[in-house]
Design a protein around this motif. Structure first.
Motif, mmCIF file in Angstrom:
data_model
loop_
_atom_site.group_PDB
_atom_site.id
_atom_site.type_symbol
_atom_site.label_atom_id
_atom_site.label_comp_id
_atom_site.label_asym_id
_atom_site.label_seq_id
_atom_site.Cartn_x
_atom_site.Cartn_y
_atom_site.Cartn_z
ATOM 1 N N ALA A 18 0.910 -1.194 0.087
ATOM 2 C CA ALA A 18 -0.026 0.237 -0.227
ATOM 3 C C ALA A 18 0.695 1.370 0.063
ATOM 4 O O ALA A 18 0.303 2.388 -0.352
ATOM 5 C CB ALA A 18 -0.888 -0.162 1.110
ATOM 6 N N GLY A 19 2.185 1.108 0.234
ATOM 7 C CA GLY A 19 3.051 2.032 -0.042
ATOM 8 C C GLY A 19 3.112 3.008 1.324
ATOM 9 O O GLY A 19 3.592 4.370 1.480
ATOM 10 N N ALA A 20 2.933 2.346 2.409
ATOM 11 C CA ALA A 20 3.033 2.975 3.791
ATOM 12 C C ALA A 20 4.179 3.475 4.211
ATOM 13 O O ALA A 20 5.275 2.545 3.773
ATOM 14 C CB ALA A 20 2.277 2.150 4.744
ATOM 15 N N LYS A 21 4.780 4.268 4.974
ATOM 16 C CA LYS A 21 5.975 4.622 5.407
ATOM 17 C C LYS A 21 6.276 4.430 6.758
ATOM 18 O O LYS A 21 5.277 4.576 7.515
ATOM 19 C CB LYS A 21 6.249 6.228 5.075
ATOM 20 C CG LYS A 21 5.942 6.690 3.592
ATOM 21 C CD LYS A 21 6.822 6.041 2.598
ATOM 22 C CE LYS A 21 6.804 6.540 1.167
ATOM 23 N NZ LYS A 21 7.461 5.686 0.279
ATOM 24 N N LEU A 22 7.434 3.931 7.078
ATOM 25 C CA LEU A 22 7.782 3.333 8.405
ATOM 26 C C LEU A 22 8.607 4.740 9.035
ATOM 27 O O LEU A 22 9.585 5.016 8.701
ATOM 28 C CB LEU A 22 8.741 2.288 8.569
ATOM 29 C CG LEU A 22 8.726 1.727 9.924
ATOM 30 C CD1 LEU A 22 7.448 0.943 10.607
ATOM 31 C CD2 LEU A 22 9.829 0.474 9.986
ATOM 32 N N CYS A 23 7.816 5.487 9.853
ATOM 33 C CA CYS A 23 8.349 6.699 10.402
ATOM 34 C C CYS A 23 8.292 6.773 12.086
ATOM 35 O O CYS A 23 7.659 6.267 12.862
ATOM 36 C CB CYS A 23 7.460 7.680 10.218
ATOM 37 S SG CYS A 23 7.282 8.052 8.281
ATOM 38 N N ALA A 73 3.584 2.646 11.261
ATOM 39 C CA ALA A 73 3.152 2.765 9.566
ATOM 40 C C ALA A 73 2.241 3.975 9.469
ATOM 41 O O ALA A 73 1.323 4.058 10.084
ATOM 42 C CB ALA A 73 2.846 1.691 9.332
ATOM 43 N N ILE A 74 2.652 4.708 8.489
ATOM 44 C CA ILE A 74 1.777 6.142 8.164
ATOM 45 C C ILE A 74 1.254 5.870 6.780
ATOM 46 O O ILE A 74 2.052 5.645 5.885
ATOM 47 C CB ILE A 74 2.570 7.272 8.477
ATOM 48 C CG1 ILE A 74 3.118 7.351 9.924
ATOM 49 C CG2 ILE A 74 1.785 8.698 8.290
ATOM 50 C CD1 ILE A 74 3.832 8.707 10.391
ATOM 51 N N ASP A 75 0.227 6.117 6.731
ATOM 52 C CA ASP A 75 -0.431 6.210 5.137
ATOM 53 C C ASP A 75 0.436 7.120 4.478
ATOM 54 O O ASP A 75 0.703 8.047 4.696
ATOM 55 C CB ASP A 75 -2.004 6.319 5.294
ATOM 56 C CG ASP A 75 -2.528 6.481 3.836
ATOM 57 O OD1 ASP A 75 -2.917 5.500 3.557
ATOM 58 O OD2 ASP A 75 -2.599 7.391 3.382
ATOM 59 N N LYS A 76 0.528 6.712 3.254
ATOM 60 C CA LYS A 76 1.529 7.460 2.340
ATOM 61 C C LYS A 76 1.003 8.711 1.953
ATOM 62 O O LYS A 76 1.451 9.824 1.671
ATOM 63 C CB LYS A 76 1.627 6.819 0.970
ATOM 64 C CG LYS A 76 0.559 6.476 0.094
ATOM 65 C CD LYS A 76 0.892 6.019 -1.265
ATOM 66 C CE LYS A 76 -0.580 5.573 -1.920
ATOM 67 N NZ LYS A 76 -0.170 4.998 -3.215
ATOM 68 N N ASN A 77 -0.317 9.112 2.041
ATOM 69 C CA ASN A 77 -1.155 10.286 1.769
ATOM 70 C C ASN A 77 -1.089 11.295 3.182
ATOM 71 O O ASN A 77 -1.861 12.233 3.014
ATOM 72 C CB ASN A 77 -2.273 10.012 1.322
ATOM 73 C CG ASN A 77 -2.340 9.588 -0.003
ATOM 74 O OD1 ASN A 77 -1.686 9.454 -0.899
ATOM 75 N ND2 ASN A 77 -3.282 8.330 -0.121
ATOM 76 N N SER A 78 -0.480 10.590 4.548
ATOM 77 C CA SER A 78 -0.612 11.344 5.444
ATOM 78 C C SER A 78 0.511 11.974 5.995
ATOM 79 O O SER A 78 0.616 12.622 7.249
ATOM 80 C CB SER A 78 -1.364 10.389 6.424
ATOM 81 O OG SER A 78 -2.557 9.828 6.281
ATOM 82 N N ILE A 79 1.720 11.698 5.500
ATOM 83 C CA ILE A 79 2.918 12.219 5.908
ATOM 84 C C ILE A 79 3.021 13.754 6.231
ATOM 85 O O ILE A 79 3.484 14.112 7.279
ATOM 86 C CB ILE A 79 4.042 11.776 4.797
ATOM 87 C CG1 ILE A 79 4.017 10.244 4.717
ATOM 88 C CG2 ILE A 79 5.397 12.536 5.141
ATOM 89 C CD1 ILE A 79 4.405 9.425 5.757
ATOM 90 N N LYS A 137 -0.631 1.003 12.146
ATOM 91 C CA LYS A 137 -0.639 1.668 11.140
ATOM 92 C C LYS A 137 -1.632 2.921 11.570
ATOM 93 O O LYS A 137 -2.637 2.776 12.050
ATOM 94 C CB LYS A 137 -1.131 1.069 10.119
ATOM 95 C CG LYS A 137 -1.158 1.918 8.686
ATOM 96 C CD LYS A 137 -1.552 1.183 7.720
ATOM 97 C CE LYS A 137 -1.715 2.146 6.184
ATOM 98 N NZ LYS A 137 -2.021 1.519 4.846
ATOM 99 N N ILE A 138 -1.241 4.194 11.122
ATOM 100 C CA ILE A 138 -2.088 5.487 11.376
ATOM 101 C C ILE A 138 -2.511 6.277 9.901
ATOM 102 O O ILE A 138 -1.742 5.871 9.112
ATOM 103 C CB ILE A 138 -1.524 6.130 12.299
ATOM 104 C CG1 ILE A 138 -0.269 7.047 11.929
ATOM 105 C CG2 ILE A 138 -1.336 5.867 13.589
ATOM 106 C CD1 ILE A 138 0.041 8.228 12.688
ATOM 107 N N TYR A 139 -3.471 6.912 10.017
ATOM 108 C CA TYR A 139 -3.779 7.773 8.861
ATOM 109 C C TYR A 139 -4.292 9.159 9.424
ATOM 110 O O TYR A 139 -4.841 9.323 10.560
ATOM 111 C CB TYR A 139 -4.657 7.231 7.897
ATOM 112 C CG TYR A 139 -6.097 7.123 8.189
ATOM 113 C CD1 TYR A 139 -6.962 8.231 7.915
ATOM 114 C CD2 TYR A 139 -6.380 5.978 9.040
ATOM 115 C CE1 TYR A 139 -8.305 8.069 8.492
ATOM 116 C CE2 TYR A 139 -7.985 5.726 9.302
ATOM 117 C CZ TYR A 139 -8.702 6.654 8.972
ATOM 118 O OH TYR A 139 -9.944 6.595 9.484
ATOM 119 N N LEU A 140 -4.116 10.244 8.807
ATOM 120 C CA LEU A 140 -4.600 11.611 9.228
ATOM 121 C C LEU A 140 -5.422 12.084 8.119
ATOM 122 O O LEU A 140 -5.189 11.822 6.962
ATOM 123 C CB LEU A 140 -3.455 12.370 9.566
ATOM 124 C CG LEU A 140 -2.586 12.035 10.732
ATOM 125 C CD1 LEU A 140 -1.409 11.036 10.146
ATOM 126 C CD2 LEU A 140 -2.110 13.187 11.390
#
Length: 204
Positions: free
Chosen positions: A99-104, A188-194, A152-155
């Motif tokens: 899904a392209g999530a980023k580990l931050c 894990a952060i949704d790629k559209n939420s960085i 995993k989170i999303y904003l």
């Protein structure tokens, strides 16, 4: 993951390629007597068989593995529950990678403060307002020293301009790690939420 309900002493990690089906059957046949559980690992440890034992049978299982001349690693609860060890085991799930999530690295206290705004989904201390079974199961899972799929989170920005933060997977895992006093961990952060995560100060 099937966790034994008895007192934990240690986990034996054995490479699956080194243990035959016949040996597995012998171990399983002794379950009633020895009361231990076995499970395959996940993530980086998919080729490893984990045998978790209670206090009363730990030595017997070790003797059995030695008699079979199997190479094994003993993982004790103390090491498995060290903060540095837990943090190093956090991984992106295969689905999150696709899904392209980023580990931050995320400030746990700041993230908890944001999540607390959603009282319906927020899991409090020791699993309050969530599933105590899921909370306690993950506490036991930590002792096995296996890899962990990080929460995993999303904003999203609301109509009033405010930014809301949500956990889409792993709210009980996050609660356990938060309650253990971990201050910063990879999430894990949704790629559209960085960018929104940066805006609210969750990541740098």
């Amino acid at each position: 993951m099937n966790i034994s309900p008895v007192s934990f002493k240690g986990t034996f990690a054995v490479k699956q390629q080194d243990i035959s089906n016949r040996c597995c059957q012998k171990l399983i046949s002794k379950t009633g007597k020895y009361n231990y559980t076995m499970s395959a690992g996940n993530c980086d440890n998919s080729d490893t068989l984990f045998i978790q034992t209670p206090y009363s049978t730990d030595a017997q299982v070790e003797k059995f593995l030695k008699r079979l001349k199997l190479a094994f690693t003993r993982i004790h609860e103390g090491k498995a529950l060290e903060e540095e060890n837990i943090v190093s085991r956090l991984r992106l799930s295969d689905w999150d990678k696709v899904a392209g999530a980023k580990l931050c690295d995320v400030d746990v206290n700041k993230l908890d403060k944001e999540l607390k705004k959603n009282k319906t989904m927020y899991v409090g201390f020791e699993g309050y307002n969530g599933s105590r079974d899921k909370y306690n199961s993950f506490v036991e899972y930590l002792k096995t020293n296996q890899s962990i799929h990080t929460p995993k989170i999303y904003l999203e920005r609301e109509d009033n301009g405010e930014i809301s933060t949500h956990i889409s997977d792993g709210r009980h895992r996050f609660a356990v790690l938060r309650d253990r006093g971990i201050e910063k961990m990879p999430i894990a952060i949704d790629k559209n939420s960085i960018e929104l995560a940066r805006e609210v100060g969750l990541i740098e």
